[in-house]
Design an enzyme around this catalytic site. Structure first.
Site, PDB file in Angstrom:
ATOM      1  N   ALA A  47       0.850  -1.190   0.000  1.00 45.62           N
ATOM      2  CA  ALA A  47       0.000   0.000   0.000  1.00 45.62           C
ATOM      3  C   ALA A  47       0.884   1.238   0.000  1.00 45.62           C
ATOM      4  O   ALA A  47       1.973   1.252   0.565  1.00 45.62           O
ATOM      5  CB  ALA A  47      -0.926   0.001   1.218  1.00 45.62           C
ATOM      6  N   LYS A  75      -6.334   3.063  -4.144  1.00 47.08           N
ATOM      7  CA  LYS A  75      -6.492   3.278  -2.711  1.00 47.08           C
ATOM      8  C   LYS A  75      -6.856   4.739  -2.495  1.00 47.08           C
ATOM      9  O   LYS A  75      -6.072   5.632  -2.780  1.00 47.08           O
ATOM     10  CB  LYS A  75      -5.190   2.943  -1.976  1.00 47.08           C
ATOM     11  CG  LYS A  75      -5.194   3.349  -0.508  1.00 47.08           C
ATOM     12  CD  LYS A  75      -3.826   3.171   0.111  1.00 47.08           C
ATOM     13  CE  LYS A  75      -3.780   3.773   1.515  1.00 47.08           C
ATOM     14  NZ  LYS A  75      -2.443   3.665   2.121  1.00 47.08           N
ATOM     15  N   LEU A 349      14.550  -0.098   3.587  1.00 50.60           N
ATOM     16  CA  LEU A 349      14.597  -0.601   4.952  1.00 50.60           C
ATOM     17  C   LEU A 349      15.959  -0.415   5.601  1.00 50.60           C
ATOM     18  O   LEU A 349      16.050  -0.301   6.826  1.00 50.60           O
ATOM     19  CB  LEU A 349      14.217  -2.089   4.985  1.00 50.60           C
ATOM     20  CG  LEU A 349      12.827  -2.457   4.437  1.00 50.60           C
ATOM     21  CD1 LEU A 349      12.622  -3.957   4.506  1.00 50.60           C
ATOM     22  CD2 LEU A 349      11.732  -1.730   5.194  1.00 50.60           C
TER      23      LEU A 349
END
Length: 530
Positions: A47, A75, A349
């Site tokens: 998302a 979305k 990350l």
């Protein structure tokens, strides 16, 4: 000048970086991406939020090109379920607030709303989500014609800093499929792809990266190295020993378990939003893609064991989860002290991560890439350029941390130790004062986190009104105004929402049409202008 870039690691962050650098610099910078055959994409970043359109626009990609291949859907919002009380939900939509007599409509709602649903009284998108509507007609026309989103209408590519209007939707997509699509995009445009394991990182006498050593291809030399190795931080954290700044004292969740659930979307439909459902030790995400649902339980290991989390998720999904393999993920919550050190930049990350409650994982990747291009080094490697980059990346992550902490501090839910403790964890500097201010006056551009982090004042307002854990008051000045204009505007929101629900196709109908699949029977589509 920097002529050779080596990206270590693939997945969403690696291939977004490679694609963007190629789109920005063409063949003036040689880009090599080396990734292992054996390390899979984590895939929690399915998302996004609405600024992602700038990425695809910059690459020159249209939705009809990439969305079907990535099982992508629209979305329009995040639906927060059970955060206030069981059965209660509200939306955080991609829709800026209307203003009446100088005050946002939410101020008027707090003073004298038409109903107990601020999101329906103040935003059109909430009704579209409840009705599972697409933001586009089958013709491709956007429901809100005032948004100038079409790339062909602009003579230049845009980045996050050109987000002048609030675009009404983002995307859900399969992260592994997007990485595969961008692999093809990048390699067709000249990015060198090396499938191999990096077994060592060699530094020169200055402590800069000289080259990486691969198992089968030997040494890969470059000028600039980009660390996209995920939570391992193989280059930045391990080889260069850059410290990691944990957010765990403020944000409790550090693990997740995920399932990929096949679903007959023709039967069940697709709600055009991410759903975050509060649970006993965290929350469950539900992300509808074309043909499946991505779902996962984000939880705190201090309050829940992995086996219990998996069992809870399977019970939440129901019988469809019985034969599915669960993916357990340890999350490193926080950021590297500096994301750019010497000639190494971390993206994704390895740079930093907060739990995916507001879908910021891909945003952090996009922001890091854009800032790298805007701060791209010369042969002099000016320290001030690095400092500027590091400050902007840190500000974005610290700002998102503060916004997510607000979710737990302002949630009315307090029915067990997890929710009680989540609301009393360490609060970031400045947030306490801001929360005191917001109880007397709703957030505005002067009182939210002061640096760019992707969220605007209306997002803070939506969360405060929806979560229900703080006592809020409207401006006393509103008592002296004519109330009718605000009431008329709220009624207009309802009328416009009702009209759009009647005219727009469902999310499933739109994507079945895009994929060329049979459409369920429906009335002829009216013209967007009617």
């Amino acid at each position: 000048m920097v002529k050779k870039v080596i990206i270590v690691g693939g997945g969403t962050s690696g291939w977004m970086t490679a694609s963007y650098l190629r789109a920005a610099f063409g063949d003036r910078v040689a880009v090599t991406l080396v990734e292992s055959k054996n390390i899979a994409t984590i895939g929690v970043g399915e998302a996004t939020f609405s600024t992602i359109r700038h990425f695809f626009d910059y690459l020159g990609l249209e939705e009809r090109e990439w969305m079907p291949e990535c099982h992508a859907t629209y979305k329009l919002a995040i639906r927060f379920q059970n955060w206030r009380a069981p059965g209660h939900h509200f939306y955080h939509p991609f829709e800026r607030l209307r203003v009446v007599d100088g005050f946002p409509l939410t101020d008027w709602w707090l003073h004298n709303g038409l109903s107990d649903r601020f999101d329906r009284d103040c935003f059109v998108i909430s009704s579209l989500c409840d009705a599972k509507r697409s933001p586009r007609y089958l013709s491709g026309a956007l429901f809100e014609q005032d948004f100038e989103e079409n790339a062909e209408q602009r003579a230049y590519r845009t980045t996050l800093t050109e987000q002048g209007t609030q675009f009404p939707y983002a995307y859900h997509f399969d992260a592994a499929l997007l990485a595969r699509y961008l692999t093809r995009y990048a390699t067709e445009r000249g990015v060198r792809h090396v499938l191999d394991d990096v077994v060592d990182v060699r530094l020169d006498e200055r402590g800069w990266i000289d080259h990486v050593v691969t198992r089968e291809h030997g040494e890969l030399k470059g000028d600039l190295f980009v660390d996209c190795t995920g939570f391992r931080g193989m280059l930045l954290n391990k080889a260069l020993s850059v410290p990691f700044v944990s957010y765990q004292d403020s944000l409790p969740n550090d693990r997740a378990v995920a399932l990929r659930v096949p679903v007959d979307m023709a039967e069940h439909g697709m709600r055009p939003c991410t759903t975050a459902t509060a649970m006993d030790a965290g929350w469950i995400w539900t992300i509808p893609l074309y043909g499946r649902v991505g779902t996962g339980y984000v939880y705190a290991s201090d309050y829940c064991e992995p086996e219990e989390a998996e069992r809870t998720l399977r019970e939440f999904v129901g019988p469809m989860a019985d034969s599915l393999e669960a993916n357990h993920i340890r999350m490193r919550i926080g950021r590297s002290e500096r994301s750019w050190v010497n000639n190494c930049v971390a993206i994704g990350l390895s740079s930093g991560f907060v739990e995916p409650l507001e879908s910021t994982g891909v945003f952090f990747i996009q922001h890091g890439i854009e800032q790298l291009v805007k701060h791209f080094p010369s042969e002099h490697w000016d320290d001030r350029v690095r400092e500027s980059y590091n400050q902007r990346v840190a500000n974005a992550m610290d700002g998102v941390r503060e916004f997510l902490v607000l979710h737990y501090r302002a949630a009315a839910r307090s029915d067990n130790p997890y929710w009680k403790d989540a609301a009393t964890r360490v609060i970031p500097d400045g947030l306490g004062e801001r929360m005191e201010q917001w109880q007397a006056k709703l957030p505005d551009s002067e009182t939210i986190f002061p640096h760019y982090h992707g969220f605007e004042p209306y997002s803070y307002v939506a969360m405060l009104l929806g979560l229900g854990g703080l006592s809020l008051t409207s401006s006393p000045a509103l008592r002296l105004f004519d109330q009718s204009r605000a009431a008329d505007e709220m009624r207009l929101v309802h009328e416009q929402a009702k009209t759009l629900v009647a005219k727009l196709p469902s999310q499933y109908e739109y994507f079945a049409h895009l994929h060329g699949d049979p459409l369920p029977g429906r009335r002829p589509e009216p013209s967007p202008a009617t």
